[in-house]
Design a protein around this motif. Structure first.
Motif, PDB file in Angstrom:
ATOM      1  N   GLY A  23     -18.123  -4.817   3.009  1.00  0.00           N
ATOM      2  CA  GLY A  23     -17.765  -4.314   1.661  1.00  0.00           C
ATOM      3  C   GLY A  23     -18.917  -4.284   0.665  1.00  0.00           C
ATOM      4  N   LEU A  24     -19.843  -5.112   0.876  1.00  0.00           N
ATOM      5  CA  LEU A  24     -20.996  -4.837  -0.141  1.00  0.00           C
ATOM      6  C   LEU A  24     -21.618  -3.816   0.324  1.00  0.00           C
ATOM      7  CD1 LEU A  24     -22.092  -8.596  -0.543  1.00  0.00           C
ATOM      8  CD2 LEU A  24     -21.007  -7.037  -2.274  1.00  0.00           C
ATOM      9  N   ALA A  25     -21.690  -3.549   1.515  1.00  0.00           N
ATOM     10  CA  ALA A  25     -22.571  -2.347   2.039  1.00  0.00           C
ATOM     11  C   ALA A  25     -21.936  -1.067   1.786  1.00  0.00           C
ATOM     12  CB  ALA A  25     -22.670  -2.170   3.671  1.00  0.00           C
ATOM     13  N   ALA A  26     -20.671  -0.884   1.482  1.00  0.00           N
ATOM     14  CA  ALA A  26     -19.568   0.176   1.149  1.00  0.00           C
ATOM     15  C   ALA A  26     -19.992   0.433  -0.382  1.00  0.00           C
ATOM     16  CB  ALA A  26     -18.287  -0.108   1.473  1.00  0.00           C
ATOM     17  N   ARG A  27     -20.115  -0.544  -1.166  1.00  0.00           N
ATOM     18  CA  ARG A  27     -20.763  -0.355  -2.514  1.00  0.00           C
ATOM     19  C   ARG A  27     -21.743   0.097  -2.725  1.00  0.00           C
ATOM     20  NH1 ARG A  27     -18.508   0.965  -7.037  1.00  0.00           N
ATOM     21  NH2 ARG A  27     -19.607   0.241  -8.661  1.00  0.00           N
ATOM     22  N   PHE A  35     -20.954   9.162   3.330  1.00  0.00           N
ATOM     23  CA  PHE A  35     -19.882   8.107   2.975  1.00  0.00           C
ATOM     24  C   PHE A  35     -18.676   8.948   3.055  1.00  0.00           C
ATOM     25  CE2 PHE A  35     -17.320   5.546   0.101  1.00  0.00           C
ATOM     26  CZ  PHE A  35     -17.519   4.201   0.496  1.00  0.00           C
ATOM     27  N   PRO A  36     -17.365   8.348   3.425  1.00  0.00           N
ATOM     28  CA  PRO A  36     -16.099   9.454   3.687  1.00  0.00           C
ATOM     29  C   PRO A  36     -15.668   9.852   2.410  1.00  0.00           C
ATOM     30  CG  PRO A  36     -16.016   7.316   4.764  1.00  0.00           C
ATOM     31  CD  PRO A  36     -17.124   6.965   4.175  1.00  0.00           C
ATOM     32  N   LEU A  42     -14.655   4.707  -3.395  1.00  0.00           N
ATOM     33  CA  LEU A  42     -13.041   4.339  -2.668  1.00  0.00           C
ATOM     34  C   LEU A  42     -12.243   4.242  -4.102  1.00  0.00           C
ATOM     35  CD1 LEU A  42     -14.106   2.208   0.265  1.00  0.00           C
ATOM     36  CD2 LEU A  42     -12.941   4.349   0.434  1.00  0.00           C
ATOM     37  N   SER A  43     -11.151   4.593  -3.891  1.00  0.00           N
ATOM     38  CA  SER A  43     -10.122   4.330  -4.929  1.00  0.00           C
ATOM     39  C   SER A  43      -9.705   2.806  -4.855  1.00  0.00           C
ATOM     40  CB  SER A  43      -8.948   5.127  -4.954  1.00  0.00           C
ATOM     41  OG  SER A  43      -8.275   4.710  -3.674  1.00  0.00           O
ATOM     42  N   LEU A  51     -10.109  -0.692   3.095  1.00  0.00           N
ATOM     43  CA  LEU A  51     -10.843   0.326   3.913  1.00  0.00           C
ATOM     44  C   LEU A  51     -12.374   0.581   3.685  1.00  0.00           C
ATOM     45  CD1 LEU A  51      -8.235   3.207   3.616  1.00  0.00           C
ATOM     46  CD2 LEU A  51      -8.867   1.934   5.431  1.00  0.00           C
ATOM     47  N   ALA A  52     -12.911  -0.557   2.777  1.00  0.00           N
ATOM     48  CA  ALA A  52     -14.203  -0.794   2.281  1.00  0.00           C
ATOM     49  C   ALA A  52     -15.066  -0.869   3.579  1.00  0.00           C
ATOM     50  CB  ALA A  52     -14.588  -1.535   1.331  1.00  0.00           C
ATOM     51  N   ALA A  53     -14.664  -1.951   4.617  1.00  0.00           N
ATOM     52  CA  ALA A  53     -15.440  -2.098   5.582  1.00  0.00           C
ATOM     53  C   ALA A  53     -15.567  -1.232   6.654  1.00  0.00           C
ATOM     54  CB  ALA A  53     -14.727  -3.431   5.999  1.00  0.00           C
ATOM     55  N   PRO A  54     -14.408  -0.349   6.966  1.00  0.00           N
ATOM     56  CA  PRO A  54     -14.564   0.478   8.054  1.00  0.00           C
ATOM     57  C   PRO A  54     -15.309   1.784   7.306  1.00  0.00           C
ATOM     58  CG  PRO A  54     -12.221  -0.221   7.983  1.00  0.00           C
ATOM     59  CD  PRO A  54     -13.131  -0.687   6.745  1.00  0.00           C
ATOM     60  N   ALA A  55     -15.459   2.068   6.289  1.00  0.00           N
ATOM     61  CA  ALA A  55     -15.773   3.166   5.670  1.00  0.00           C
ATOM     62  C   ALA A  55     -17.447   2.721   5.548  1.00  0.00           C
ATOM     63  CB  ALA A  55     -15.880   3.330   4.135  1.00  0.00           C
TER      64      ALA A  55
END
Length: 86
Positions: A23-27, A35-36, A42-43, A51-55
């Motif tokens: 989740g921190l990595a997604a941010r 990034f998707p 991400l909304s 969906l933050a972790a899979p993204a």
């Protein structure tokens, strides 16, 4: 029986730590073109849906990374469920 129950409970820490890091990595990866939702973050509904972790995994490890996150999340309740029916 106590050890089996403790093992089932302690397994929950693995996906929690795993998805917290992702989740921190997604941010941090929002500005990455892979990034998707690039260039948008991400909304709120996507983040709430988990969906933050899979993204982040998809950016870091490709499509297989997103599948790996799915497998980890699906494997988490199995020790507890099997304890219930043991």
């Amino acid at each position: 029986m106590k050890a089996y129950m403790l093992g089932g409970i302690s397994w929950f820490s693995v996906p929690w730590a795993f998805t917290s890091c992702l989740g921190l990595a997604a941010r941090a990866l929002i500005t990455n073109p892979l990034f998707p939702t690039y260039p948008q973050p991400l909304s709120a509904s996507q983040t709430s849906a988990g969906l933050a972790a899979p993204a982040a995994a998809a950016v870091l490890m490709g499509k297989g990374g997103a599948v790996a996150v799915l497998l980890v999340v699906l494997y988490v309740p199995w020790p507890t469920i099997s304890l219930r029916y043991a």
